[in-house]
Design a protein around this motif. Structure first.
Motif, PDB file in Angstrom:
ATOM      1  N   ALA B 198     123.000 108.785  48.800  1.00 19.64           N
ATOM      2  CA  ALA B 198     121.608 109.083  49.107  1.00 19.64           C
ATOM      3  C   ALA B 198     120.673 108.299  48.198  1.00 19.64           C
ATOM      4  CB  ALA B 198     121.355 110.580  48.959  1.00 19.64           C
ATOM      5  N   LEU B 199     120.967 108.302  46.914  1.00 20.81           N
ATOM      6  CA  LEU B 199     120.059 107.673  45.959  1.00 20.81           C
ATOM      7  C   LEU B 199     119.987 106.165  46.165  1.00 20.81           C
ATOM      8  CD1 LEU B 199     120.954 109.679  42.722  1.00 20.81           C
ATOM      9  CD2 LEU B 199     118.944 109.929  44.185  1.00 20.81           C
ATOM     10  N   THR B 200     121.126 105.532  46.524  1.00 21.17           N
ATOM     11  CA  THR B 200     121.123 104.075  46.600  1.00 21.17           C
ATOM     12  C   THR B 200     120.559 103.547  47.914  1.00 21.17           C
ATOM     13  OG1 THR B 200     123.395 104.136  47.382  1.00 21.17           O
ATOM     14  CG2 THR B 200     123.077 103.710  45.045  1.00 21.17           C
ATOM     15  N   MET B 201     120.635 104.331  49.002  1.00 25.11           N
ATOM     16  CA  MET B 201     120.271 103.767  50.301  1.00 25.11           C
ATOM     17  C   MET B 201     118.900 104.152  50.820  1.00 25.11           C
ATOM     18  SD  MET B 201     123.896 104.453  52.146  1.00 25.11           S
ATOM     19  CE  MET B 201     123.684 103.542  53.642  1.00 25.11           C
ATOM     20  N   SER B 202     118.402 105.320  50.428  1.00 16.26           N
ATOM     21  CA  SER B 202     117.296 105.912  51.169  1.00 16.26           C
ATOM     22  C   SER B 202     115.922 105.434  50.728  1.00 16.26           C
ATOM     23  CB  SER B 202     117.327 107.428  50.990  1.00 16.26           C
ATOM     24  OG  SER B 202     118.640 107.875  50.913  1.00 16.26           O
ATOM     25  N   ASP B 203     115.006 105.408  51.699  1.00 20.41           N
ATOM     26  CA  ASP B 203     113.597 105.296  51.349  1.00 20.41           C
ATOM     27  C   ASP B 203     113.130 106.642  50.805  1.00 20.41           C
ATOM     28  OD1 ASP B 203     113.442 102.689  52.243  1.00 20.41           O
ATOM     29  OD2 ASP B 203     113.056 103.320  54.308  1.00 20.41           O
ATOM     30  N   ARG B 204     113.462 107.673  51.561  1.00 17.01           N
ATOM     31  CA  ARG B 204     113.128 109.020  51.091  1.00 17.01           C
ATOM     32  C   ARG B 204     114.312 109.948  51.344  1.00 17.01           C
ATOM     33  NH1 ARG B 204     108.218 111.852  53.240  1.00 17.01           N
ATOM     34  NH2 ARG B 204     108.905 110.914  55.197  1.00 17.01           N
ATOM     35  N   ILE B 205     114.367 111.002  50.563  1.00 13.07           N
ATOM     36  CA  ILE B 205     115.461 111.955  50.656  1.00 13.07           C
ATOM     37  C   ILE B 205     114.869 113.353  50.839  1.00 13.07           C
ATOM     38  CG2 ILE B 205     117.410 112.993  49.421  1.00 13.07           C
ATOM     39  CD1 ILE B 205     117.497 110.405  47.738  1.00 13.07           C
ATOM     40  N   ALA B 206     115.489 114.121  51.724  1.00 12.61           N
ATOM     41  CA  ALA B 206     115.156 115.548  51.779  1.00 12.61           C
ATOM     42  C   ALA B 206     116.363 116.299  51.238  1.00 12.61           C
ATOM     43  CB  ALA B 206     114.860 115.981  53.203  1.00 12.61           C
ATOM     44  N   VAL B 207     116.164 117.021  50.163  1.00  9.69           N
ATOM     45  CA  VAL B 207     117.256 117.815  49.612  1.00  9.69           C
ATOM     46  C   VAL B 207     117.215 119.176  50.283  1.00  9.69           C
ATOM     47  CG1 VAL B 207     118.300 118.768  47.546  1.00  9.69           C
ATOM     48  CG2 VAL B 207     117.064 116.611  47.424  1.00  9.69           C
ATOM     49  N   MET B 208     118.344 119.574  50.895  1.00  6.88           N
ATOM     50  CA  MET B 208     118.386 120.852  51.610  1.00  6.88           C
ATOM     51  C   MET B 208     119.345 121.814  50.926  1.00  6.88           C
ATOM     52  SD  MET B 208     118.488 119.712  55.591  1.00  6.88           S
ATOM     53  CE  MET B 208     118.500 121.401  56.181  1.00  6.88           C
ATOM     54  N   GLN B 215     113.117 119.813  48.605  1.00  9.89           N
ATOM     55  CA  GLN B 215     112.205 118.785  48.114  1.00  9.89           C
ATOM     56  C   GLN B 215     112.354 117.537  48.958  1.00  9.89           C
ATOM     57  OE1 GLN B 215     112.659 117.909  43.955  1.00  9.89           O
ATOM     58  NE2 GLN B 215     110.879 116.551  43.891  1.00  9.89           N
ATOM     59  N   ILE B 216     111.230 116.843  49.177  1.00  8.53           N
ATOM     60  CA  ILE B 216     111.271 115.565  49.877  1.00  8.53           C
ATOM     61  C   ILE B 216     110.635 114.530  48.972  1.00  8.53           C
ATOM     62  CG2 ILE B 216     110.525 114.273  51.904  1.00  8.53           C
ATOM     63  CD1 ILE B 216     110.354 116.856  53.424  1.00  8.53           C
ATOM     64  N   GLY B 217     111.278 113.403  48.824  1.00  2.00           N
ATOM     65  CA  GLY B 217     110.679 112.358  48.005  1.00  2.00           C
ATOM     66  C   GLY B 217     111.599 111.170  47.878  1.00  2.00           C
ATOM     67  N   ALA B 218     111.089 110.115  47.231  1.00  4.09           N
ATOM     68  CA  ALA B 218     111.909 108.947  46.972  1.00  4.09           C
ATOM     69  C   ALA B 218     112.977 109.312  45.947  1.00  4.09           C
ATOM     70  CB  ALA B 218     111.046 107.803  46.459  1.00  4.09           C
ATOM     71  N   ALA B 219     114.022 108.485  45.886  1.00  4.24           N
ATOM     72  CA  ALA B 219     115.160 108.783  45.021  1.00  4.24           C
ATOM     73  C   ALA B 219     114.705 109.085  43.588  1.00  4.24           C
ATOM     74  CB  ALA B 219     116.120 107.600  45.028  1.00  4.24           C
TER      75      ALA B 219
END
Ligand SMILES: Nc1ncnc2c1ncn2[C@@H]1O[C@H](COP(=O)(O)OP(=O)(O)OP(=O)(O)O)[C@@H](O)[C@H]1O
Ligand SMILES: [Mg+2]
Lengths: 314, 357
Positions: B198-208, B215-219
């Protein structure tokens, strides 16, 4: 059976020295009971029947040990009523065969049309409910086939509940002639063999991975396309098994045609049945008809296996 | 940038249990968006609602501004890479990849060319005529990817698409997937429970967690500014210390650490909301931002030193038995405290964050 095992080298060393021979030495004798069962219950009766079909008939049943082709001759060739005309093809029995094949084919088709949705319905219930539905499907089959067929006849006859009911509500004034018709025989066959269609299809659908349907829908397939292109090919082995299990026994069935049909609906099963009954019987002829029927069934299975093999190799 | 998918207050119930308890997300067009969370938190359920395999119990999902509630799955311009591949077992690899194109009535030549290109992309050209059963798990996963990409959907849903691959291939596919997403401009919604992925690929991440978006945000935002205990704990490693909050003023909190020392730290999320103010809360300090110092606010007894290659982990216990981990770069051979000795620790400036529970 353990006593039948040879006093050969211990299994471990046999495998270590790399002999499939060692393995075979052990397996060979262990297979003996299987071969005995197959021999006694399968090969021997067929062999016996094969031999009988070449013997001479004795009046009042039984055989005389004189080898002859008379039984096959009787099936395929006619020389007129008094046996003095030039030989021609005998159509009587071929017609019975044809009618039986047709009846069995129609029965298979109807069983498929009714059985597939039924199997689908059961297989898509929650697991706890499935066994209940399967139980309900099989319950009537705990009763002897003869009794079930007779009761069907009671249901259909002129003063049976079906006709009386229809007359009571005024839909018909005279009883419908239901017994002794093709329809009655068909109904009897259908009723006898439906579970043989439902069960294998149920087993196939239950194993079907419904994620495949979702994947197809995800890739823009309509419901109809999903059924045709994904579901049917994947559960096909179950459908084929069901069709064979219905077609083969209904081809040789004699209870339903005997009890529910008349002279016009005479089928192979009844023909064979007659040859072994009472003083009118003709054992070699009955055996010959059975052999021909078996050859026919084997042919069907062979063609099916060839087709399946080709599909599998694709 | 326009919004590709707008998930509004979606609730999904399976009988008595609730898989999604009011999820809201807005995913931009061309975004690489990741759903990250532990097993069973509802990631697959959310994807299934977007793809149309499940009806939502409440809430709405909009695709490019259109409410798709009544749209059958086969009418949604969304394709899925399934967690269990779901390849058609009776079709060859090529037929699998071309299936979506065939359903969209792409002419045969164009279809074959496109499917061939997709297979090339996932390095499976030489496997085109095999059946799925004749492929390894990783190869099947790549076929699933090619199959979903072939019809050029507007949005691609990927349910843990790399989980069956070995480490090397997984790392290579990460780079390729990211590249592919940038090249095609397709919006990716990527599900994983692997935080590194998740941290290496995403523009933004939603942690569920437990059917809710935490939380939603960049890595970087999620790693460095987790809003609550779950996120801080789930993303990376952290030390969670129970503290007494004395006061919160202008986003700065003054707290009492275990052991009695006072510390001021940022507490942005504490300022608003009912949790604001005094009481017992948790403080998060990343292991790499905790230092061994001659004196400091925390006193701990060293238990063990774990060797990790480039780093060392010093495992210790505070007076109140809270376990803490300190990450030390493996560039010093001397000066490491022996197990059983007492050391003092200081968090770097701004490293300690007060969390909502
Ligand atoms: N068909 C269903 N019926 C009942 N409960 C379900 C169903 N599908 C999922 N659930 C429940 O919903 C919750 C979320 O499941 P989901 O499959 O979305 O998890 P996930 O985040 O994808 O997990 P994983 O990482 O293991 O794939 C789980 O508690 C699960 O038990
Ligand atoms: Mg999942």
């Amino acid at each position: 059976m353990a006593g039948a095992a040879p006093q050969g080298p211990p299994q471990g060393s046999g495998q270590a020295s790399g002999g499939s021979t060692g393995y075979r030495q052990i397996v060979g004798p262990l297979l003996l009971p299987t071969w005995a069962v197959i021999g006694v219950f399968l090969l021997l009766p067929v062999l016996l029947m094969g031999v009988y079909s070449f013997l001479t008939k004795e009046f009042r049943g039984g055989v005389i040990w004189d080898f002859t082709l008379a039984a096959y001759d009787q099936f395929f060739v006619t020389r007129g009523l008094f046996g003095d005309e030039p030989p021609q093809i005998e159509w009587t029995y071929i017609a019975i065969f044809w009618r039986s094949i047709w009846q069995a084919g129609v029965c298979t088709l109807i069983c498929l049309i009714v059985g597939f949705p039924t199997a689908w319905f059961i297989a898509t219930r929650p697991p706890a409910q499935r066994s209940v539905w399967l139980f309900l499907i099989t319950v009537p089959y705990w009763v002897n086939l003869l009794i079930r067929t007779v009761s069907l006849k009671f249901l259909l006859r002129d003063n049976g509940p079906l006709n009386e009911g229809l007359m009571a509500i005024g839909l018909i004034s005279d009883p419908l002639p239901l017994v002794n018709t093709n329809l009655a025989v068909q109904l009897g066959l259908f009723y006898s063999y439906l579970p043989f269609m439902v069960l294998p299809i149920y087993a196939a659908v239950e194993r079907y991975n419904f994620a495949l349907s979702e994947a197809a829908a995800d890739l823009y397939a309509t419901r109809w396309t999903i059924l045709r292109e994904i579901v049917l090919p994947v559960v096909k082995p179950g459908i084929v098994a069901g069709c064979i299990l219905v077609f083969v026994p209904s081809l040789g069935a004699f209870l339903a045609p005997d009890l529910l049909g008349g002279a016009k609906t005479f089928m192979i099963g009844s023909l064979i049945d007659e040859q072994f009954k009472g003083s009118q019987g003709n054992w070699p002829f009955g055996a010959a008809v059975s052999m021909i029927l078996m050859a026919l069934v084997l042919l069907v299975l062979l063609v099916q296996a060839r087709a399946a093999g080709k599909a599998g190799a694709r | 940038m326009s919004t590709a998918i707008d998930v509004q207050n979606v609730i999904k119930k399976y009988g008595q249990s609730t898989a999604l308890q009011g999820v809201s997300l807005a995913i931009a067009d061309n975004e690489f968006f990741t759903l990250l969370g532990p097993s069973g938190c509802g990631k697959t359920t959310l994807l299934r609602c977007i793809a149309g395999f499940e009806d939502v119990t409440a809430g709405e999902i909009h695709l490019f501004g259109q409410n798709i509630a009544s749209l059958e799955p086969n009418l949604r311009p969304v394709n899925t890479v399934f967690q269990q591949y779901a390849l058609f077992p009776h079709m060859t690899v090529l037929e699998n990849v071309a299936f979506g194109l065939r359903m969209k009535r792409v002419p045969p030549e164009a279809r074959r060319a496109r499917a061939g290109k997709m297979l090339e992309m996932v390095h499976l050209s030489s496997f085109a005529d095999r059946l799925p059963a004749q492929l390894s798990g990783g190869q099947q996963q790549r076929v699933a990817l090619a199959r979903a990409l072939a019809p050029e959907p507007k949005v691609l849903l990927l349910d843990e698409p790399l989980s069956a691959l070995d480490l090397k291939l997984r790392q290579a596919m990460r780079v390729e997937l990211k590249q592919l997403q940038e090249d095609t401009g397709i919006t990716f919604i990527f599900v994983t429970h692997d935080q590194e992925e998740a941290l290496t690929m995403s523009d933004r991440i939603a942690v569920m967690s437990q059917g809710r978006v935490q939380q939603i945000g960049a890595a970087r935002e999620i790693y460095e500014a987790p809003v609550n205990r779950f996120v801080a704990d789930f993303i990376g490693e952290t030390n969670l210390l129970e503290v007494q909050v004395e006061r919160v003023l202008d986003g700065i909190a003054q707290v009492i650490l275990p052991g009695g020392h006072r510390l001021t730290c940022p507490a942005a999320m504490m300022a608003a909301g009912p949790a604001s103010g005094a009481g017992r809360h948790h403080l998060s300090i990343r292991p790499e931002r905790l230092r061994l110092t001659p004196s400091g606010p925390l006193v701990a007894e060293v238990e063990r030193i774990v060797y990790l290659g480039t780093d060392l982990h010093l495992l210790a216990r505070l007076q109140d038995k809270t376990a803490v981990t300190v990450r030390i770069q493996n560039n010093t051979r001397e000066g490491l405290p022996a197990p059983g000795t007492w050391v003092t620790l200081t968090p770097e400036d701004g490293a300690a964050r007060l969390l909502a529970d």
